[in-house]
Structure formats: C-alpha cells, structure tokens
Design a protein around this motif. Structure first.
Motif, PDB file in Angstrom:
ATOM      1  N   PRO A   9       1.158  -7.183 -12.756  1.00  0.00           N
ATOM      2  CA  PRO A   9       1.987  -5.957 -12.795  1.00  0.00           C
ATOM      3  C   PRO A   9       1.278  -4.769 -12.573  1.00  0.00           C
ATOM      4  O   PRO A   9       0.194  -4.707 -12.363  1.00  0.00           O
ATOM      5  CB  PRO A   9       2.180  -6.120 -14.412  1.00  0.00           C
ATOM      6  CG  PRO A   9       0.682  -6.676 -15.006  1.00  0.00           C
ATOM      7  CD  PRO A   9       0.438  -7.783 -13.849  1.00  0.00           C
ATOM      8  N   GLU A  10       2.262  -3.843 -12.171  1.00  0.00           N
ATOM      9  CA  GLU A  10       1.852  -2.457 -12.055  1.00  0.00           C
ATOM     10  C   GLU A  10       0.764  -2.202 -10.940  1.00  0.00           C
ATOM     11  O   GLU A  10      -0.188  -1.314 -10.809  1.00  0.00           O
ATOM     12  CB  GLU A  10       1.129  -1.678 -13.241  1.00  0.00           C
ATOM     13  CG  GLU A  10       2.028  -1.873 -14.169  1.00  0.00           C
ATOM     14  CD  GLU A  10       1.666  -0.984 -15.787  1.00  0.00           C
ATOM     15  OE1 GLU A  10       1.136   0.080 -15.510  1.00  0.00           O
ATOM     16  OE2 GLU A  10       1.779  -1.734 -16.765  1.00  0.00           O
ATOM     17  N   VAL A  11       0.924  -2.776  -9.858  1.00  0.00           N
ATOM     18  CA  VAL A  11       0.258  -2.785  -8.545  1.00  0.00           C
ATOM     19  C   VAL A  11       0.848  -1.515  -7.852  1.00  0.00           C
ATOM     20  O   VAL A  11       2.063  -1.621  -7.685  1.00  0.00           O
ATOM     21  CB  VAL A  11       0.242  -3.972  -7.737  1.00  0.00           C
ATOM     22  CG1 VAL A  11      -0.301  -3.956  -6.276  1.00  0.00           C
ATOM     23  CG2 VAL A  11      -0.384  -5.341  -8.249  1.00  0.00           C
ATOM     24  N   PRO A  12      -0.037  -0.730  -7.472  1.00  0.00           N
ATOM     25  CA  PRO A  12       0.577   0.373  -6.615  1.00  0.00           C
ATOM     26  C   PRO A  12       1.462   0.163  -5.507  1.00  0.00           C
ATOM     27  O   PRO A  12       1.276  -1.154  -4.871  1.00  0.00           O
ATOM     28  CB  PRO A  12      -0.873   1.185  -6.058  1.00  0.00           C
ATOM     29  CG  PRO A  12      -1.778   0.839  -7.051  1.00  0.00           C
ATOM     30  CD  PRO A  12      -1.368  -0.554  -7.577  1.00  0.00           C
ATOM     31  N   ALA A  13       2.370   0.764  -5.232  1.00  0.00           N
ATOM     32  CA  ALA A  13       3.450   0.249  -4.022  1.00  0.00           C
ATOM     33  C   ALA A  13       2.664   0.203  -2.816  1.00  0.00           C
ATOM     34  O   ALA A  13       3.058  -0.771  -2.191  1.00  0.00           O
ATOM     35  CB  ALA A  13       4.493   1.399  -4.084  1.00  0.00           C
ATOM     36  N   GLU A  14       1.798   1.063  -2.323  1.00  0.00           N
ATOM     37  CA  GLU A  14       1.111   0.777  -0.969  1.00  0.00           C
ATOM     38  C   GLU A  14       0.559  -0.407  -0.883  1.00  0.00           C
ATOM     39  O   GLU A  14       0.481  -1.019   0.146  1.00  0.00           O
ATOM     40  CB  GLU A  14       0.425   2.033  -0.785  1.00  0.00           C
ATOM     41  CG  GLU A  14      -0.411   2.566  -1.513  1.00  0.00           C
ATOM     42  CD  GLU A  14      -0.241   3.405  -2.817  1.00  0.00           C
ATOM     43  OE1 GLU A  14      -1.317   3.510  -3.580  1.00  0.00           O
ATOM     44  OE2 GLU A  14       0.834   3.627  -3.164  1.00  0.00           O
ATOM     45  N   VAL A  15      -0.416  -0.801  -2.083  1.00  0.00           N
ATOM     46  CA  VAL A  15      -1.077  -1.966  -2.066  1.00  0.00           C
ATOM     47  C   VAL A  15      -0.062  -3.134  -2.015  1.00  0.00           C
ATOM     48  O   VAL A  15      -0.430  -4.077  -1.336  1.00  0.00           O
ATOM     49  CB  VAL A  15      -2.002  -1.829  -3.378  1.00  0.00           C
ATOM     50  CG1 VAL A  15      -2.726  -3.202  -3.304  1.00  0.00           C
ATOM     51  CG2 VAL A  15      -2.867  -1.021  -3.403  1.00  0.00           C
ATOM     52  N   ALA A  16       1.033  -3.163  -3.002  1.00  0.00           N
ATOM     53  CA  ALA A  16       1.773  -4.238  -2.785  1.00  0.00           C
ATOM     54  C   ALA A  16       2.456  -4.517  -1.205  1.00  0.00           C
ATOM     55  O   ALA A  16       2.710  -5.506  -0.874  1.00  0.00           O
ATOM     56  CB  ALA A  16       2.927  -4.039  -3.525  1.00  0.00           C
ATOM     57  N   GLN A  17       2.768  -3.296  -0.518  1.00  0.00           N
ATOM     58  CA  GLN A  17       3.383  -3.616   0.719  1.00  0.00           C
ATOM     59  C   GLN A  17       2.203  -4.089   1.536  1.00  0.00           C
ATOM     60  O   GLN A  17       2.505  -4.935   2.527  1.00  0.00           O
ATOM     61  CB  GLN A  17       3.673  -2.083   1.328  1.00  0.00           C
ATOM     62  CG  GLN A  17       4.865  -1.396   0.563  1.00  0.00           C
ATOM     63  CD  GLN A  17       6.121  -2.559   0.619  1.00  0.00           C
ATOM     64  OE1 GLN A  17       6.354  -3.332   1.492  1.00  0.00           O
ATOM     65  NE2 GLN A  17       6.937  -2.462  -0.540  1.00  0.00           N
ATOM     66  N   GLN A  18       1.070  -3.896   1.539  1.00  0.00           N
ATOM     67  CA  GLN A  18      -0.062  -4.501   2.096  1.00  0.00           C
ATOM     68  C   GLN A  18      -0.267  -5.854   2.053  1.00  0.00           C
ATOM     69  O   GLN A  18      -0.286  -6.634   2.954  1.00  0.00           O
ATOM     70  CB  GLN A  18      -1.357  -3.716   1.999  1.00  0.00           C
ATOM     71  CG  GLN A  18      -1.384  -2.383   2.527  1.00  0.00           C
ATOM     72  CD  GLN A  18      -1.813  -2.373   4.111  1.00  0.00           C
ATOM     73  OE1 GLN A  18      -2.376  -3.496   4.733  1.00  0.00           O
ATOM     74  NE2 GLN A  18      -1.690  -1.417   4.858  1.00  0.00           N
ATOM     75  N   TRP A  19      -0.194  -6.428   0.802  1.00  0.00           N
ATOM     76  CA  TRP A  19      -0.229  -7.658   0.555  1.00  0.00           C
ATOM     77  C   TRP A  19       1.003  -8.517   0.964  1.00  0.00           C
ATOM     78  O   TRP A  19       0.929  -9.480   1.357  1.00  0.00           O
ATOM     79  CB  TRP A  19      -0.333  -7.907  -1.130  1.00  0.00           C
ATOM     80  CG  TRP A  19      -1.620  -7.667  -1.516  1.00  0.00           C
ATOM     81  CD1 TRP A  19      -2.451  -6.573  -1.554  1.00  0.00           C
ATOM     82  CD2 TRP A  19      -2.395  -8.552  -2.370  1.00  0.00           C
ATOM     83  NE1 TRP A  19      -3.522  -6.371  -2.065  1.00  0.00           N
ATOM     84  CE2 TRP A  19      -3.484  -7.758  -2.619  1.00  0.00           C
ATOM     85  CE3 TRP A  19      -2.336  -9.591  -2.840  1.00  0.00           C
ATOM     86  CZ2 TRP A  19      -4.988  -8.485  -3.423  1.00  0.00           C
ATOM     87  CZ3 TRP A  19      -3.457 -10.311  -3.593  1.00  0.00           C
ATOM     88  CH2 TRP A  19      -4.503  -9.739  -3.967  1.00  0.00           C
ATOM     89  N   ILE A  20       2.133  -7.837   0.868  1.00  0.00           N
ATOM     90  CA  ILE A  20       3.266  -8.435   1.328  1.00  0.00           C
ATOM     91  C   ILE A  20       3.152  -8.778   2.856  1.00  0.00           C
ATOM     92  O   ILE A  20       3.786  -9.723   3.365  1.00  0.00           O
ATOM     93  CB  ILE A  20       4.724  -7.708   1.195  1.00  0.00           C
ATOM     94  CG1 ILE A  20       4.765  -7.717  -0.440  1.00  0.00           C
ATOM     95  CG2 ILE A  20       5.884  -8.227   1.673  1.00  0.00           C
ATOM     96  CD1 ILE A  20       5.816  -6.591  -0.816  1.00  0.00           C
ATOM     97  N   SER A  21       2.551  -7.689   3.509  1.00  0.00           N
ATOM     98  CA  SER A  21       2.822  -7.919   5.012  1.00  0.00           C
ATOM     99  C   SER A  21       1.537  -9.092   5.349  1.00  0.00           C
ATOM    100  O   SER A  21       1.627  -9.725   6.460  1.00  0.00           O
ATOM    101  CB  SER A  21       2.331  -6.368   5.777  1.00  0.00           C
ATOM    102  OG  SER A  21       0.972  -6.045   5.224  1.00  0.00           O
ATOM    103  N   GLN A  22       0.541  -9.074   4.804  1.00  0.00           N
ATOM    104  CA  GLN A  22      -0.538  -9.882   4.943  1.00  0.00           C
ATOM    105  C   GLN A  22      -0.296 -11.452   4.539  1.00  0.00           C
ATOM    106  O   GLN A  22      -1.110 -12.403   4.891  1.00  0.00           O
ATOM    107  CB  GLN A  22      -1.749  -9.255   4.673  1.00  0.00           C
ATOM    108  CG  GLN A  22      -2.245  -8.020   5.411  1.00  0.00           C
ATOM    109  CD  GLN A  22      -3.279  -7.292   4.946  1.00  0.00           C
ATOM    110  OE1 GLN A  22      -4.106  -7.990   4.181  1.00  0.00           O
ATOM    111  NE2 GLN A  22      -3.696  -6.055   5.279  1.00  0.00           N
TER     112      GLN A  22
END
Length: 206
Positions: A111-124
């Motif tokens: 939960p509550e992962v910063p949006a920019e970090v979540a987007q990085q994880w999604i892309s990788q």
C-alpha cells in the motif's frame, strides 16, 4: 527507487508480510530508504520478543488491578506495563507504511507506494499492476455482520444477567459489557461496503 519515498539511495531489506508483531516470516524483499531500512531491521530483530513482553504487560496490569498489594508495588506494575507499551509503540513506529500483506484472495499488496515509484515498477516488471481500489477485508461481509449481531446480543444479554442476578458482581464483568458492544459496532462498520479513498498503489504477484 525506494518504495517509501522514491529515493535513489536505497537498501534492500526483508520486510515481514503482514503486521503480526511476532512474525518474521514470510517476508518480502523491498527497496527502502536508508533510514527506514535501519528501523525495519531493528523491528525484525525485536519482534519475536513482543509476545513475551506482552505477557509481562498483561501480568503487570492484572497485578495492579486485581491483587491486593502495597501502593508502591501497584505503581511499579503500572509503570512496567506502561513502559512496555511505549517501547513497542516506538519500535512499530519505525515501520514504513508500505508493509506488504496477503489478501484473502492470495494477492500480495504493497500500500501507499508513491505514484512515480509505482509507475517505474510497472514499466520494469510486467507482473506489477497499480490500482486505487480499497484493499479487500480479510473476511466476507457476512462474517462481520454475523459477529456484529453476536457481540451486541452478548453485550445486551450480559447486561440483563448482571442487572437481575441480585448480587454484587465482579467489576470486570461490567467492563466487559461496553467492550462487547464496541466490538460489535466495529464489526458492523466493517460489514459496510468499502468506498474509494485516496489512491493507493499496490503490487499483486504474477
């Protein structure tokens, strides 16, 4: 990027899955900022002792309330119990909000992962997805509704018995009445449909 604040300076740490204080395994390896990593490692080292200290706290409270002891011993018991609770409050405070946990459907969420970090994880990572849906309750709505009815009925029944048994009852029985009622109301609230709050970024497994 650290899942706590998106920092590039990070440390990989084994974070317990779930918030059971005495549980060290299973765990999930997560990138954390150095400060949070230090606090999390300290928590993991101390967590197995929480069950023992919890028993000490319980014994201290019971001694202070139920046992006929001198005022100095009673004060010592209260201080010991309060100090133990304060210490564990400080230890748990060091845990990040991004504690992974399993839902009842088997999904692993962070939960509550910063949006920019979540987007990085999604892309990788192809198996990572993001959602703003509220996390599901550990149990079904019927489960909470049933417990709600049972607890409130128990509180009412205990009140009737204590009020009509014609003798002086143990004080803890009367304390139990509001505890049961509040627990029942809490269960009733959990039985309500969940609504979306602020976006929460989660990580289910592949």
């Amino acid at each position: 990027m650290a899942v706590t604040d998106g920092a590039a300076d990070l440390e990989w740490v084994e974070v317990p899955v779930g918030r059971w204080a005495f549980q060290r395994r299973p765990s999930q390896r997560l990138p954390l900022d150095p400060r949070t990593a230090k606090r999390t490692r300290r928590y993991v080292q101390l967590a197995p002792w929480s069950l023992l200290t919890g028993l000490v706290t319980l014994v201290a409270w019971l001694a202070a309330v139920l046992v006929d002891v001198t005022p100095s011993i009673r004060l010592t018991a209260v201080v010991v119990a309060g100090a133990d609770q304060l210490v564990w409050l400080l230890v748990r405070r060091g845990l990040p909000r991004q504690i992974p946990y399993r839902t009842r459907f088997g999904d692993l969420r962070i939960p509550e992962v910063p949006a920019e970090v979540a987007q990085q994880w999604i892309s990788q990572n192809p198996g990572v997805t993001a959602t703003d849906e509220p996390p599901p309750r550990p149990h079904s709505r019927r489960f909470y509704a049933g417990w709600s009815v049972g607890l409130v009925a128990a509180a009412i029944g205990l009140t009737v018995v204590l009020a009509n048994d014609g003798r002086e009852d143990f004080i803890l029985f009367w304390v139990l009445v509001p505890v049961l009622f509040v627990a029942g109301v809490s269960m009733a609230l959990k039985a309500q449909p969940q609504s979306k709050a602020d976006p929460r970024w989660t990580w289910p497994p592949t």
